[in-house]
Design a protein around this motif. Structure first.
Motif, PDB file in Angstrom:
ATOM      1  N   PHE A   1       0.853  -1.590  -0.120  1.00  0.00           N
ATOM      2  CA  PHE A   1       0.294  -0.293   0.059  1.00  0.00           C
ATOM      3  C   PHE A   1       1.047   1.045  -0.120  1.00  0.00           C
ATOM      4  O   PHE A   1       2.084   1.460   0.315  1.00  0.00           O
ATOM      5  CB  PHE A   1      -0.753  -0.303   1.496  1.00  0.00           C
ATOM      6  N   GLY A   2       0.142   2.765  -0.572  1.00  0.00           N
ATOM      7  CA  GLY A   2       0.821   3.185  -0.570  1.00  0.00           C
ATOM      8  C   GLY A   2       1.231   4.369  -1.655  1.00  0.00           C
ATOM      9  O   GLY A   2       0.557   3.916  -2.558  1.00  0.00           O
ATOM     10  N   SER A   3       1.020   5.748  -1.906  1.00  0.00           N
ATOM     11  CA  SER A   3       0.903   6.486  -3.225  1.00  0.00           C
ATOM     12  C   SER A   3       1.720   5.633  -4.433  1.00  0.00           C
ATOM     13  O   SER A   3       0.689   6.029  -5.669  1.00  0.00           O
ATOM     14  CB  SER A   3       1.494   7.842  -2.814  1.00  0.00           C
TER      15      SER A   3
ATOM     16  N   ASP B   1      -0.823   3.400  -5.294  1.00  0.00           N
ATOM     17  CA  ASP B   1      -2.044   4.053  -5.804  1.00  0.00           C
ATOM     18  C   ASP B   1      -1.817   4.175  -7.777  1.00  0.00           C
ATOM     19  O   ASP B   1      -2.597   4.393  -8.146  1.00  0.00           O
ATOM     20  CB  ASP B   1      -2.796   5.095  -5.154  1.00  0.00           C
TER      21      ASP B   1
ATOM     22  N   LYS C   1      -1.700   1.915 -10.495  1.00  0.00           N
ATOM     23  CA  LYS C   1      -3.025   1.086  -9.338  1.00  0.00           C
ATOM     24  C   LYS C   1      -4.040   1.626 -11.013  1.00  0.00           C
ATOM     25  O   LYS C   1      -5.141   1.592 -11.679  1.00  0.00           O
ATOM     26  CB  LYS C   1      -4.264   0.458  -8.632  1.00  0.00           C
ATOM     27  N   ASN C   2      -4.450   2.935 -10.126  1.00  0.00           N
ATOM     28  CA  ASN C   2      -5.565   4.308 -11.143  1.00  0.00           C
ATOM     29  C   ASN C   2      -4.452   4.075 -12.381  1.00  0.00           C
ATOM     30  O   ASN C   2      -5.436   5.385 -13.349  1.00  0.00           O
ATOM     31  CB  ASN C   2      -5.264   5.767  -9.685  1.00  0.00           C
TER      32      ASN C   2
END
Lengths: 327, 396
Positions: free
Chosen positions: B53-55, B58, B61-62
């Motif tokens: 997890f973490g920026s 993100d 993923k995005n």
């Protein structure tokens, strides 16, 4: 030269696309003719069919008209002011008894409303206001008070979060939209003076689930202290729930959530304990609209501003209300 | 990763400064550095329930849906085409899948999810075949042909969903949005798989060169024995396929199919990613690495402004400034001017910093559109539209 063509075409495409996705649920107007013999004929121009909220709003107006014995001429503007203006003009030509509409945008209504006034047809605004200096152009405005909704959310926050340090992430609606501005203002007003509640981050999630999720993901990383969320609508709250769960936290417990709207999915999440409090934004204004229409046509004085009857829901109330929820 | 072979193998240089990909990579690096300074927590990765997890995660993923579509778009643009309908295809794919799941008797079963996914992909392929048919067989200009589906497609999606936002809980389907493979989001792994497959298919075989040949001059390619019509058709089917997969991802990501808003303007993001990556809209030479970097730049920008808490009013402006800066860096004329001012010896002695022919006043961020065989031995960036034309003449 090719490049120029491409650029022009993209520009056209963007303009085209921006208007084309407003909605394609063309419902068409009815073919009924103007009133007479005591029955009231109402011309109603709806914004479009862009959300579940709007669909419920349309259904409520259609059902209430039938129940009240009012002949309804319904027209869907598909998100465009131009369509709405031509619909209103055709209502005037048909000499309906009363015109009601939810304006797509706030400005640019003076001339068509003046035409209605000259034809002696009263106008009622629903759900959204118009920005006009001449207030005599419409009889009354029936709709939600978004500032009040924000206040209700803030008051619940003060009552339930005020005793311990609370770091709130605010998920704003579409930048510049009246509900987003007013809900933010009302909330800020209500929590002012409560030192324990602090809005640490506020970003626009554009009223969508995807937006709510993406913004929440980023905020959880940048502000790990966040333990509360205030979302301007249910869809963004639902997106935020996904983000919170993905980060290994429990929505409703680790991070408490307040939302506005009370659409079915939001109410379900509230009943499931993932949302803590929802302020209703009621689309079922049909009955109130028909009462107003009857009064206006009869020549009675009506309030300039009529606020929709709205309530709030806690988790227990949601479980109770869910089975009989219409939208 | 297999990448665009250097068009001029005779000249060896450590970093080809005239390549737009280099400048895009530099911009991405600068953006990340900026984050390291401004958002100290940005690179903070943690393991939660066995997943990362973490920026940075993100961002990956995005960016997956945009990147996936951008890969397909790269090939389409390389054939001198464009596909504006990907956002609509994305919405249709998600709507079809969720309508099937919601309407089935057993929404949570894996079987239902598989049926929904396969149907959505089939619909995507069909829509792609339609676009490809219009462009390659009927000969309608790509921008017009795909505009049809772009505007009509959302209507179709709304018909499928009855204008409502459809929600459904299907664990197997939602894995596409929230699942993990080896600690990484499933979306990222899937996108990477497609990317590697495309890279292998187009760069390890002649397919990539054939696509570039079609984009450079369809007629010449046809005369040279390239089956341009089937190649053009195939790339449109493929980009629609990527859009359909992206539709499944975005739908699974929020467990809701929103026919109105899902993938809105993603076609423009995808095109932007391709262009930032240095692939010319005029067709011909393309760079998959560039596209990956382009998509990452766009998403890093979004995540950056959200993490920094830039007020919403400034977000678009901020993004525009960064993207314009990247384009300016890539423009040969600007770079030439910069190195001249610096007075570096490179600018004086080496022809490696070309001055493009004066044929238009605009700064050109785009790579030359000439494939390796037809390329002049010199001047990696010296090609303009007019010189493409002369090359075409030579080929005839």
């Amino acid at each position: 030269m090719f490049k120029k063509t491409v650029v022009t075409a993209i520009a056209v495409a963007v303009a085209f696309g921006a208007t084309a996705c407003g909605g394609s649920d063309g419902d068409g107007g009815g073919s009924a003719s103007g009133g007479g013999d005591g029955t009231i004929t109402m011309g109603f121009s709806q914004v479009g069919a862009e959300s579940g909220w709007r669909t419920a709003n349309t259904a409520s107006i259609q059902e209430s008209a039938e129940a009240a014995g009012i002949e309804l001429q319904f027209s869907d503007a598909q998100g465009e002011q131009e369509n709405q203006i031509s619909a209103i003009r055709s209502f005037i030509q048909q000499r309906v008894d009363v015109i009601a509409f939810s304006p797509v945008v706030e400005t640019g209504w003076d001339s068509v409303l003046l035409e209605a006034q000259r034809a002696g047809i009263p106008v009622i605004l629903t759900d959204r206001a118009v920005d006009s200096e001449d207030e005599s152009l419409y009889e009354t405005f029936l709709g939600s008070d978004f500032v009040e909704e924000g206040k209700k959310a803030g008051e619940w926050a003060v009552e339930n979060w005020g005793s311990q340090p609370t770091f709130v992430a605010e998920l704003e609606g579409t930048t510049g939209a009246a509900p987003a501005i007013d809900r933010q203002e009302g909330f800020a007003e209500a929590i002012e003076g409560t030192d324990n509640i602090e809005v640490v981050a506020s970003q626009s999630g554009d009223f969508t689930r995807a937006g709510g999720r993406e913004v929440m993901e980023a905020l959880l990383n940048s502000n790990p202290e966040i333990n509360a969320v205030y979302a301007h609508n249910d869809d963004m709250a639902l997106g935020a729930i996904e983000a919170i769960e993905a980060a290994g936290k429990t929505p409703g417990t680790d991070i408490q959530i307040i939302s506005v709207d009370a659409v079915r999915d939001g109410m379900q999440a509230l009943a499931d304990g993932k949302i803590n409090f929802i302020v209703e934004c009621n689309p079922l204004l049909g009955e109130q609209l028909m009462e107003l229409a009857e009064a206006v046509v009869a020549g009675d004085e009506v309030e300039r501003r009529v606020v929709t009857e709205e309530t709030t829901f806690t988790q227990e109330q949601a479980i109770e209300a869910l089975p009989s929820r219409e939208y | 990763m297999p990448e665009t072979p250097s068009p001029t193998p005779t000249r060896r240089r450590r970093v080809d400064l005239s390549s737009p990909v280099v400048w895009a990579a530099a911009a991405l690096l600068a953006l990340l550095l900026f984050n390291a300074v401004v958002n100290p927590g940005f690179f903070g990765l943690r393991i939660q329930d066995g997943h990362l997890f973490g920026s940075p995660v993100d961002v990956l993923k995005n960016s997956a849906p945009t990147l996936l579509i951008a890969v397909g778009m790269t090939l389409v643009i390389a054939t001198r085409g464009i596909d504006l309908s990907v956002g609509a295809v994305l919405a249709i794919s998600g709507s079809v899948a969720f309508t099937i799941i919601e309407g089935s008797s057993d929404p949570t079963s894996t079987g239902t999810a598989v049926v929904a996914i396969l149907t959505a992909l089939a619909v995507g392929l069909l829509l792609g075949a339609w676009n490809g048919f219009l462009v390659s067989v009927i000969g309608i200009q790509p921008i017009i042909a795909t505009l049809v589906l772009m505007t009509a497609g959302r209507g179709l999606a709304m018909l499928v969903t009855d204008g409502q936002i459809i929600t459904a809980e299907s664990p197997a389907f939602n894995w596409l949005g929230g699942g993990f493979v080896l600690g990484l989001p499933a979306q990222v792994v899937l996108t990477l798989a497609v990317l590697l497959l495309v890279a292998a298919l187009t760069r390890r075989t002649a397919l990539g060169t054939l696509i570039e040949a079609v984009g450079t001059n369809p007629e010449a390619a046809r005369l040279a024995g390239v089956r341009s019509r089937s190649i053009t058709w195939t790339v449109y089917v493929f980009v629609a396929f990527t859009a359909a997969v992206a539709g499944l991802m975005t739908t699974a990501n929020v467990s809701a199919a929103d026919a109105n808003r899902a993938g809105l303007f993603i076609e423009l993001d995808a095109i932007l990613a391709v262009v930032i990556g240095g692939t010319s809209l005029a067709g011909g030479r393309y760079s998959l690495t560039g596209t990956v970097i382009g998509a990452l730049i766009l998403q890093t920008l979004t995540t950056t402004v959200l993490t920094m808490g830039v007020p919403d009013e400034y977000i678009r402006l901020f993004k525009a400034v960064v993207i314009i800066a990247v384009f300016l860096l890539q423009a040969p004329r600007i770079r030439a001017a910069l190195s001249r001012r610096r007075g570096g010896p490179r600018a004086v002695t080496s022809p490696a910093v070309p001055v493009p022919p004066v044929d238009g006043a605009d700064a050109r961020p785009l790579t030359p559109a000439v494939p390796a065989p037809a390329r002049a031995a010199d001047g990696p960036s010296s090609t303009s539209d007019s010189s493409v034309d002369s090359d075409q003449g030579a080929l005839r």
